[in-house]
Scaffold this motif. Structure first.
Motif, PDB file in Angstrom:
ATOM      1  N   LYS A 195       7.798 -20.727  15.877  1.00  0.00           N
ATOM      2  CA  LYS A 195       9.151 -20.871  16.413  1.00  0.00           C
ATOM      3  C   LYS A 195       9.380 -22.355  16.677  1.00  0.00           C
ATOM      4  CE  LYS A 195      11.250 -16.943  18.535  1.00  0.00           C
ATOM      5  NZ  LYS A 195      10.479 -15.805  18.070  1.00  0.00           N
ATOM      6  N   ILE A 236      14.677 -23.921  28.610  1.00  0.00           N
ATOM      7  CA  ILE A 236      13.406 -23.328  28.249  1.00  0.00           C
ATOM      8  C   ILE A 236      12.424 -23.589  29.378  1.00  0.00           C
ATOM      9  CG2 ILE A 236      11.447 -23.535  26.661  1.00  0.00           C
ATOM     10  CD1 ILE A 236      13.484 -24.054  24.442  1.00  0.00           C
ATOM     11  N   LEU A 278       8.244 -27.321  20.481  1.00  0.00           N
ATOM     12  CA  LEU A 278       9.468 -27.736  21.170  1.00  0.00           C
ATOM     13  C   LEU A 278       9.556 -29.250  21.133  1.00  0.00           C
ATOM     14  CD1 LEU A 278      11.862 -27.647  23.212  1.00  0.00           C
ATOM     15  CD2 LEU A 278      10.164 -27.345  25.012  1.00  0.00           C
ATOM     16  N   TYR A 325      11.964 -25.212  18.495  1.00  0.00           N
ATOM     17  CA  TYR A 325      13.098 -25.496  19.364  1.00  0.00           C
ATOM     18  C   TYR A 325      13.321 -26.998  19.361  1.00  0.00           C
ATOM     19  CZ  TYR A 325      11.850 -20.889  21.157  1.00  0.00           C
ATOM     20  OH  TYR A 325      11.554 -19.563  21.270  1.00  0.00           O
TER      21      TYR A 325
END
Ligand code: ZN
Length: 167
Positions: free
Chosen positions: A3, A37, A122, A5
Motif C-alpha cells: 500500500k 494516518i 508512507l 500513501y
C-alpha cells in the motif's frame, strides 16, 4: 502488494502518547485536518527519530547554509482529528530526505490489523520547521517517561523497582 500513501505539505505532524508511565504507547498523527494516518512506533524508534532529525537538520544547514526556513508557512496545530484515521500503520523504518525546500519522511511500515503482514510505504512532505518541531516533541515525550534509578539507570515503575545492583 504494497500500500502506498503520499501526503504533501501536511498540516498535522505530531507525536502523541497514551497510557501510564511505563506502559505508554506512542504514535504519530500525520496528514491534513481530518484526513490523517496514525503511525504507531516503539519508544526506541521515537528516540531514534528525535536524534535523526537533529542530525539531519544539522547536516542540511551545513550543506545548504542559504536555505529558506519557510517557518511562516508552518501552522503546527495540536488539533486531534475527530474522524478515525484513514489508515493505521506500524513503523519498520524511517528515512529522512530533502526535496526542493521540503523535508521528506519515508516510512516503511506494515498495516495494523488482521492483514498485518501487508506492507505499506508512507511518504510525507513537511516544512523543515515542522520536522524540527517533530524532533523536539519526540525528545521531550521520551524524556517525560518514568524516573530512572540513580544506582542502575533503569526506569522505575509506579509499582516500585527491584534494583539489580541492590544485593
Ligand atoms: Zn536500580
Amino acid at each position: 502488494m504494497d500500500k502506498r500513501y503520499e501526503l504533501d505539505q501536511v498540516k498535522l505532524l505530531s507525536v502523541y502518547t497514551m497510557g501510564e508511565p511505563g506502559k505508554r504507547t506512542f504514535f504519530l498523527i500525520i496528514g491534513q485536518k481530518e484526513d490523517w494516518i496514525r503511525v504507531w512506533l516503539e519508544k526506541e524508534q521515537l528516540e531514534a527519530l528525535g536524534l535523526a532529525v537533529d542530525q539531519f537538520l544539522f547536516t542540511l544547514s551545513r550543506e545548504h547554509p542559504d536555505l529558506p526556513r519557510n517557518e511562516d508557512e508552518t501552522s503546527l496545530s495540536d488539533h486531534v482529528p475527530s474522524r478515525m484515521p484513514s489508515a493505521e500503520l506500524e513503523i519498520d523504518q524511517i528515512v529522512l530526505g530533502f526535496e526542493g525546500e521540503w523535508a521528506a519522511l519515508d516510512f516503511l511500515a506494515h498495516v495494523v490489523g488482521p492483514q498485518s503482514e501487508e506492507t505499506a510505504q508512507l511518504t510525507c512532505r513537511a516544512a523543515l520547521a515542522q520536522l524540527k518541531e517533530l524532533g523536539s516533541q519526540a525528545k521531550s515525550v521520551c524524556a517525560a517517561g518514568r524516573p530512572r534509578c540513580v544506582l542502575c539507570g533503569r526506569p522505575i515503575d509506579p509499582e516500585g523497582h527491584t534494583c539489580p545492583s541492590d544485593n
